[in-house]
Scaffold this active site. Structure first.
Site, PDB file in Angstrom:
ATOM      1  N   HIS A 184       0.846  -1.201   0.000  1.00  0.00           N
ATOM      2  CA  HIS A 184       0.000   0.000   0.000  1.00  0.00           C
ATOM      3  C   HIS A 184       0.879   1.247   0.000  1.00  0.00           C
ATOM      4  O   HIS A 184       1.236   1.781   1.055  1.00  0.00           O
ATOM      5  CB  HIS A 184      -0.950   0.028   1.192  1.00  0.00           C
ATOM      6  CG  HIS A 184      -2.062   1.032   1.036  1.00  0.00           C
ATOM      7  ND1 HIS A 184      -3.403   0.696   1.117  1.00  0.00           N
ATOM      8  CD2 HIS A 184      -2.041   2.359   0.781  1.00  0.00           C
ATOM      9  CE1 HIS A 184      -4.141   1.772   0.931  1.00  0.00           C
ATOM     10  NE2 HIS A 184      -3.319   2.814   0.723  1.00  0.00           N
ATOM     11  N   HIS A 186       1.559   5.117  -2.372  1.00  0.00           N
ATOM     12  CA  HIS A 186       1.042   6.056  -3.366  1.00  0.00           C
ATOM     13  C   HIS A 186       2.224   6.843  -3.924  1.00  0.00           C
ATOM     14  O   HIS A 186       2.881   7.583  -3.185  1.00  0.00           O
ATOM     15  CB  HIS A 186       0.022   7.023  -2.751  1.00  0.00           C
ATOM     16  CG  HIS A 186      -1.250   6.374  -2.302  1.00  0.00           C
ATOM     17  ND1 HIS A 186      -2.267   6.058  -3.172  1.00  0.00           N
ATOM     18  CD2 HIS A 186      -1.655   5.979  -1.058  1.00  0.00           C
ATOM     19  CE1 HIS A 186      -3.259   5.503  -2.489  1.00  0.00           C
ATOM     20  NE2 HIS A 186      -2.910   5.432  -1.204  1.00  0.00           N
ATOM     21  N   LYS A 307      -8.644  -0.352  -7.499  1.00  0.00           N
ATOM     22  CA  LYS A 307      -8.779   0.190  -6.133  1.00  0.00           C
ATOM     23  C   LYS A 307     -10.076   0.993  -6.050  1.00  0.00           C
ATOM     24  O   LYS A 307     -10.343   1.854  -6.900  1.00  0.00           O
ATOM     25  CB  LYS A 307      -7.583   1.092  -5.827  1.00  0.00           C
ATOM     26  CG  LYS A 307      -7.689   1.891  -4.521  1.00  0.00           C
ATOM     27  CD  LYS A 307      -7.497   1.045  -3.291  1.00  0.00           C
ATOM     28  CE  LYS A 307      -7.592   1.891  -2.014  1.00  0.00           C
ATOM     29  NZ  LYS A 307      -6.619   2.995  -1.968  1.00  0.00           N
ATOM     30  N   HIS A 348     -10.396   0.732  -0.088  1.00  0.00           N
ATOM     31  CA  HIS A 348     -10.212   1.625   1.054  1.00  0.00           C
ATOM     32  C   HIS A 348     -11.471   1.482   1.898  1.00  0.00           C
ATOM     33  O   HIS A 348     -12.572   1.819   1.450  1.00  0.00           O
ATOM     34  CB  HIS A 348     -10.045   3.067   0.572  1.00  0.00           C
ATOM     35  CG  HIS A 348     -10.268   4.085   1.640  1.00  0.00           C
ATOM     36  ND1 HIS A 348      -9.239   4.713   2.313  1.00  0.00           N
ATOM     37  CD2 HIS A 348     -11.423   4.587   2.169  1.00  0.00           C
ATOM     38  CE1 HIS A 348      -9.749   5.535   3.198  1.00  0.00           C
ATOM     39  NE2 HIS A 348     -11.069   5.487   3.130  1.00  0.00           N
ATOM     40  N   HIS A 368      -6.794  -0.633   5.527  1.00  0.00           N
ATOM     41  CA  HIS A 368      -7.016   0.174   6.726  1.00  0.00           C
ATOM     42  C   HIS A 368      -7.813  -0.589   7.793  1.00  0.00           C
ATOM     43  O   HIS A 368      -7.256  -1.015   8.783  1.00  0.00           O
ATOM     44  CB  HIS A 368      -7.693   1.516   6.409  1.00  0.00           C
ATOM     45  CG  HIS A 368      -7.038   2.280   5.316  1.00  0.00           C
ATOM     46  ND1 HIS A 368      -5.732   2.683   5.384  1.00  0.00           N
ATOM     47  CD2 HIS A 368      -7.503   2.707   4.098  1.00  0.00           C
ATOM     48  CE1 HIS A 368      -5.410   3.344   4.281  1.00  0.00           C
ATOM     49  NE2 HIS A 368      -6.463   3.362   3.476  1.00  0.00           N
ATOM     50  N   ASP A 441       0.900   2.906   3.733  1.00  0.00           N
ATOM     51  CA  ASP A 441       0.151   3.999   3.113  1.00  0.00           C
ATOM     52  C   ASP A 441       0.986   5.283   3.075  1.00  0.00           C
ATOM     53  O   ASP A 441       0.498   6.372   3.357  1.00  0.00           O
ATOM     54  CB  ASP A 441      -1.170   4.243   3.837  1.00  0.00           C
ATOM     55  CG  ASP A 441      -2.132   5.154   3.066  1.00  0.00           C
ATOM     56  OD1 ASP A 441      -1.902   5.390   1.863  1.00  0.00           O
ATOM     57  OD2 ASP A 441      -3.111   5.641   3.673  1.00  0.00           O
TER      58      ASP A 441
END
Length: 531
Positions: A184, A186, A307, A348, A368, A441
């Site tokens: 995870h 970005h 996603k 998510h 999460h 994340d």
């Protein structure tokens, strides 16, 4: 021609001869000199009246042979290199006298260069103090890992044969383990929390930052990552595959698919501005038909997985983690369409309602899960769903009380609401036996910088996970989460040679996964070797 030979095609004009300007480019269809690497099926460059051989940066030895088959118009020369691939040599021009039809060039052996990013040798032996293979068992003491090409040829313990035709890399008392996974991330190319980051820094500048971040991730021992929402990641993955930049294997989702006003939507902009922006990280979609179309759009962009967002989020201004987003019907359509093309779906989902809807709808991984309950846990166990708790964010949320940086007030408030719940949810899922993979994340901002990816297994141990299980979560479980366990995630014979070396024993000090990385090999290619 045999498959293990590097076949090349070059053009020599009728009549031969040498042009006075050996740098002059011929007209098409002649391939340009110096731009095409010689790989199986590749071509050699050519200049008028010469054979211009552009040798790629590979390491081997042997001979280059060329001949001119009869009855070709124009004449075509073919050649191959003993040993399969061409060696590391500068570009050079080989001048053939007029009428000459064959040539042979002896190629000396080339010594490997530290950190060159190329395969160290055809055959490499790694020795170390211990090996953790990623399966969670006891360490193998005094291991020898044999690498041939990009694969692990053997793993054993014992003496090295006296006469072995291989390079030996002795890592002393270091611990070998599989290249780690961050499932995870970005790759946004930002360095702050403010939405202004995307407006004041041009897209191409952020792309260059992403290139830097990819190198940092690989330096840290993470050989594979899953980008859960970024258009830049799609191109970064391709650049890494083609050898343009160093970095980990990347699975990229492209844009996150979310409902209008959901997590990922930029709430202070007009809907039309979000939907019409090719650089936006979200694709707004409402209703089953539009959701199906959004999946097809991401597939068209080259997404490796899909996603979505089925709850509100900490990082979205006008949503809350406990909010439900997307109906079960919409989620089911998304999963059905993704699965038809062999793509997994990650969601998510921070609150229990959004997690449950996602699981019933058929998602493959839950990201999460800050406020999950027992029903969520039972559903994950029943379906074999992977849980990615992004637990390292607890430390970020705690630190932001004293150091808020450029975080907006609404974000700070929601972060504090999540801290206790995150710890409880993670421990409940772990103790119940839910499959857990690591992914913090991180997206490049302070306290969430790429290169610090090991913060996640470190946090897992801090909040109750055994070190051996945290290492499994960062290796084998990560590979399983991404669906690449057949080739990655463990150090066993036949798998891709993604190997890291840790200076010490991470079972005794899990922090070594961050501060103790001294060796990184990706697919048999030496990336990092510290003294």
């Amino acid at each position: 021609m045999r498959q293990d030979r590097a076949c090349m095609r070059v053009w020599n004009p009728p009549g031969g001869g040498t042009h006075p300007d050996s740098r002059r480019r011929p007209r098409e269809p002649t391939p340009r000199r110096g731009v095409n690497p010689v790989t199986p099926g590749g071509r050699l460059g050519a200049c008028l009246g010469t054979i211009g051989i552009s040798l790629p940066r590979r390491k081997t030895q042997g001979s280059l042979h060329a001949h001119e088959p009869p009855d070709q118009d124009p004449p075509v020369r073919w050649g191959w290199a003993d040993g399969g691939e061409m060696p590391l040599l500068p570009d050079r021009i080989i001048l053939l006298p007029k009428g000459s039809r064959t040539c042979s060039i002896e190629i000396p052996p080339i010594s490997p260069r530290k950190g060159s990013g190329t395969v160290a040798t055809h055959r490499t032996l790694l020795t170390a103090g211990a090996l953790l293979d990623g399966n969670g068992g006891d360490p193998l003491v005094d291991p020898i890992v044999v690498i041939e090409g990009d694969r692990i040829a053997d793993v054993y313990t014992g003496p090295i044969p006296e006469e072995t035709a291989a390079e030996i890399i002795d890592l002393g008392t270091a611990t070998l383990m599989p290249g780690m996974f961050d499932v995870h991330v970005h790759l946004f190319g930002v360095r702050g929390y403010s939405p202004a980051e995307y407006m004041i820094h041009p897209h191409d500048f952020r792309v260059m930052r992403v290139a830097e971040d990819c190198r940092k991730i690989l330096d840290a021992g993470f050989t594979s990552v899953r980008d859960c929402g970024s258009t830049i990641a799609l191109s970064a993955a391709r650049a890494i595959r083609e050898g343009v930049i160093p970095g980990p294997n990347i699975q990229a989702a492209g844009k996150i698919i979310t409902q209008t006003g959901g997590h990922g939507d930029v709430h202070f902009l007009l809907v039309e501005m979000v939907q019409g922006n090719p650089d936006a990280s979200a694709r707004l979609a409402d209703g089953p038909d539009e959701c199906r179309r959004a999946v097809r759009e991401m597939t068209r962009l080259g997404a490796d997985f899909i996603k979505i967002a089925t709850s509100g989020g900490v990082g979205s201004e006008k949503t809350h983690p406990l909010d439900e987003r997307y109906t079960v019907e919409e989620i089911r359509v998304i999963c059905e369409e993704a699965h038809r093309s062999g793509r997994r779906v990650a969601t998510h989902a921070q609150g229990a309602p959004g997690v449950k809807n996602a699981l019933v709808g058929g998602v493959d991984t839950v990201e999460h899960g800050y406020f999950i309950d027992q029903e969520c846990i039972d559903l994950m166990l029943e379906r074999g769903t992977h849980f990615v708790p992004t637990l390292a964010l607890i430390e970020v949320f705690k630190a932001s009380v004293e150091r808020p940086l450029d975080m907006p007030p609404w974000r700070l408030k929601k972060q504090q609401e999540c801290i206790v719940a995150m710890q409880d949810s993670f421990l409940a899922a772990y103790e119940a036996g839910v499959r857990i993979a690591t992914g913090p994340d991180y997206f490049g901002a302070p306290m969430r910088a790429h290169g610090d990816n090991a913060d996640e297994p470190i946090a897992m141990v801090k909040y109750g996970m055994r070190p051996s299980d945290a290492i499994v979560a960062a290796t084998r479980a990560g590979a399983e989460c991404m669906g690449v366990e057949a080739d990655h995630g463990t150090i066993v014979k036949g798998k891709i040679a993604d190997v890291v070396g840790v200076d010490g024993d991470p079972l005794e000090d899990i922090g070594l996964l961050k501060k103790g990385i001294r060796f990184v090999m990706k697919a048999g290619s030496l990336h990092r070797l510290d003294p």
